[in-house]
Design an enzyme around this catalytic site. Structure first.
Site, PDB file in Angstrom:
ATOM      1  N   LYS A 206       0.780  -1.239   0.000  1.00  0.00           N
ATOM      2  CA  LYS A 206       0.000   0.000   0.000  1.00  0.00           C
ATOM      3  C   LYS A 206       0.809   1.286   0.000  1.00  0.00           C
ATOM      4  O   LYS A 206       1.781   1.424   0.735  1.00  0.00           O
ATOM      5  CB  LYS A 206      -0.913   0.006   1.230  1.00  0.00           C
ATOM      6  CG  LYS A 206      -2.042  -0.990   1.083  1.00  0.00           C
ATOM      7  CD  LYS A 206      -3.039  -0.787   2.179  1.00  0.00           C
ATOM      8  CE  LYS A 206      -4.323  -1.524   1.874  1.00  0.00           C
ATOM      9  NZ  LYS A 206      -5.245  -1.457   2.985  1.00  0.00           N
ATOM     10  N   GLY A 359       9.079  -6.067   8.268  1.00  0.00           N
ATOM     11  CA  GLY A 359       9.049  -7.510   8.457  1.00  0.00           C
ATOM     12  C   GLY A 359       9.186  -8.290   7.169  1.00  0.00           C
ATOM     13  O   GLY A 359       9.962  -9.234   7.078  1.00  0.00           O
TER      14      GLY A 359
HETATM   15  P1  AMP Z   1       3.652  -4.090   3.099  1.00  0.00           P
HETATM   16  O1  AMP Z   1       3.232  -4.677   4.409  1.00  0.00           O
HETATM   17  O2  AMP Z   1       2.883  -2.887   2.694  1.00  0.00           O
HETATM   18  O3  AMP Z   1       5.156  -3.913   2.990  1.00  0.00           O
HETATM   19  O4  AMP Z   1       3.242  -5.157   1.988  1.00  0.00           O
HETATM   20  C1  AMP Z   1       3.845  -6.399   1.867  1.00  0.00           C
HETATM   21  C2  AMP Z   1       2.984  -7.248   0.984  1.00  0.00           C
HETATM   22  O5  AMP Z   1       2.821  -6.627  -0.270  1.00  0.00           O
HETATM   23  C3  AMP Z   1       3.550  -8.610   0.696  1.00  0.00           C
HETATM   24  O6  AMP Z   1       2.819  -9.570   1.394  1.00  0.00           O
HETATM   25  C4  AMP Z   1       3.398  -8.759  -0.797  1.00  0.00           C
HETATM   26  O7  AMP Z   1       2.807  -9.993  -1.187  1.00  0.00           O
HETATM   27  C5  AMP Z   1       2.470  -7.632  -1.176  1.00  0.00           C
HETATM   28  N1  AMP Z   1       2.681  -7.166  -2.556  1.00  0.00           N
HETATM   29  C6  AMP Z   1       3.828  -6.833  -3.142  1.00  0.00           C
HETATM   30  N2  AMP Z   1       3.641  -6.527  -4.423  1.00  0.00           N
HETATM   31  C7  AMP Z   1       2.322  -6.671  -4.692  1.00  0.00           C
HETATM   32  C8  AMP Z   1       1.514  -6.515  -5.839  1.00  0.00           C
HETATM   33  N3  AMP Z   1       2.032  -6.152  -7.028  1.00  0.00           N
HETATM   34  N4  AMP Z   1       0.199  -6.755  -5.721  1.00  0.00           N
HETATM   35  C9  AMP Z   1      -0.333  -7.146  -4.546  1.00  0.00           C
HETATM   36  N5  AMP Z   1       0.386  -7.306  -3.404  1.00  0.00           N
HETATM   37  C10 AMP Z   1       1.702  -7.077  -3.478  1.00  0.00           C
END
Ligand code: AMP
Length: 404
Positions: A206, A359
């Site tokens: 996000k 994490g």
């Molecule tokens: P965050 O906690 O915001 O750092 O998000 C980490 C998560 O983002 C991980 O579990 C990833 O699977 C997810 N993520 C990374 N790239 C994408 C993407 N293109 N679409 C959906 N989820 C994503």
């Protein structure tokens, strides 16, 4: 230690006070993953607390350790017991660690009264008591009554105002542990005084969770690389079609404003130029590689492609400082993990001070097998982001100032 050691740390630490023979309550972050057999699957957070624990043992303190684990909702739940952590800690310290199923009350007090200098006891999960997350005064007092000195070494929980991180500091002299000092030294150091060129890589799901970092680094950073799900809000805001990729509609305007402001500040801004797309996140889903302009409806971008990896890696080439928070794709699934692992390698190869936070990102670096080549890996996700956003963490603010 140099600029990234103690420079930005204005709080008293465990070294600044006399703990010999004293009952010392050390709030640690033992929030580690357990498997279905209740075995610790990743003990890096436990190992990160060892310098403080060993110091307290060597000084002849009676060491009372306390942590949370998971989200047990304010009542005992054996799934979240810290008993397996006591066993792992015992092995790492090569020394007996007692475990108390009680957090407060006569039994734990009796066990502590019998401790000798250098003994170690770990209390059960603090979040088994609703007073912990409520920061209740009564629970804070109960915890404080176990000890004579309070040490916070739980960086991963320092952004939470809970009984064991903030409430307790009203009742005991509060100082920092070595891990807390090191984390703050690196993360605040990089924000206040980065060696340039300074490159920030942001990814993950996000935009809303990370936009504050971009706002705070606006005047300090030379290049910003955005990958992962959050990239697609920026790409859509620029007027491109992103198919079914993750977009936060309420963030579109802000994302575009931040991007143009960064560019006005001469900050180079990099977004993925190609992506691995799929119809769904299922294991067998059909995938294909497309340029970012070719993403169409019915397809979701779940990883960056090789041209993006090349672009981002080249952007890192002259960097002197690199921070990275958030994966480049859904790296938990093999089909969408390549971009994240390639960037992990590029960060590890950079001839720079490299700081990885969050994490998920530390897991990615570990899975890519390059942890040892990163200068500093933070143990705190939310806490590290808040420091990069320039915020003060309540668990740190509550500690005694050096000059007080
Ligand atoms: P965050 O906690 O915001 O750092 O998000 C980490 C998560 O983002 C991980 O579990 C990833 O699977 C997810 N993520 C990374 N790239 C994408 C993407 N293109 N679409 C959906 N989820 C994503």
């Amino acid at each position: 230690m140099g600029a990234f050691g103690q420079g930005d740390f204005a709080k008293l630490t465990i070294e600044d006070i006399d703990i010999k023979g004293k009952r010392v309550f050390i709030r640690v972050d033992f929030n580690v993953p357990l498997d279905e057999n209740m075995m610790v699957t990743d003990d890096r957070r436990i190992r990160s607390a060892l310098p403080t624990i060993n110091y307290a043992i060597d000084e002849g303190a009676k060491v009372i350790l306390a942590s949370h684990l998971g989200r047990p909702k304010g009542k005992p739940d054996s799934k979240y017991s810290l008993a397996p952590v006591a066993r792992r800690l015992q092995r790492l310290l090569n020394k007996e660690v007692s475990f108390s199923y009680d957090i407060t009350g006569p039994q734990v007090k009796e066990a502590i009264a019998k401790m000798r200098p250098g003994d170690v006891i770990l209390l059960e999960n603090l979040r088994f008591n609703p007073g912990e997350e409520a920061n209740s005064e009564e629970f804070s007092k109960e915890l404080a009554s176990l000890a004579e000195v309070y040490v916070n070494d739980a960086f991963g929980a320092a952004h939470r105002a809970h009984a064991s991180t903030v409430g307790i500091t009203k009742f005991l002299p509060p100082v920092a542990g070595f891990l807390l000092r090191k984390e703050v030294g690196y993360l605040k150091g990089v924000v206040s005084n980065p060696v340039r060129p300074f490159v920030a890589i942001l990814g993950g799901a996000k935009v809303s969770g990370k936009i504050g970092v971009l706002e705070n680094l606006m005047d300090k950073v030379d290049k910003v690389i955005v990958g992962g799900g959050m990239a697609f809000t920026f790409i859509k805001a620029m007027g491109y079609e992103v198919g079914d990729s993750l977009v936060e509609p309420e963030m579109l305007e802000l994302a575009e404003r931040i991007r143009t402001n960064l560019q006005k500040n001469n900050v180079k801004f990099y977004l993925p130029v190609d992506c691995v797309v799929a119809h769904s996140m299922e294991l067998q889903a059909e995938t294909k590689l497309v340029t970012t302009q070719e993403i169409t409806r019915g397809w979701t971008a779940l990883d960056i492609g090789p041209a993006s990896v090349k672009l981002f890696s080249e952007a890192l080439e002259n960097a002197k400082t690199v921070i990275w928070n958030g994966p480049m794709g859904v790296f938990e699934m093999d089909a969408f993990s390549r971009g994240t692992f390639a960037i992990a390698k590029a960060v590890a190869d950079a001839y720079a001070l490299t700081i990885v936070g969050g994490g998920d990102t530390d897991l990615a670096v570990n899975k890519a097998g390059v942890s040892d080549s990163i200068s500093f890996i933070s143990t705190g996700g939310g806490a590290s982001l808040q420091l990069l956003e320039g915020k003060e963490l309540p668990g740190i603010a509550a500690l005694k100032d050096k000059k007080a």
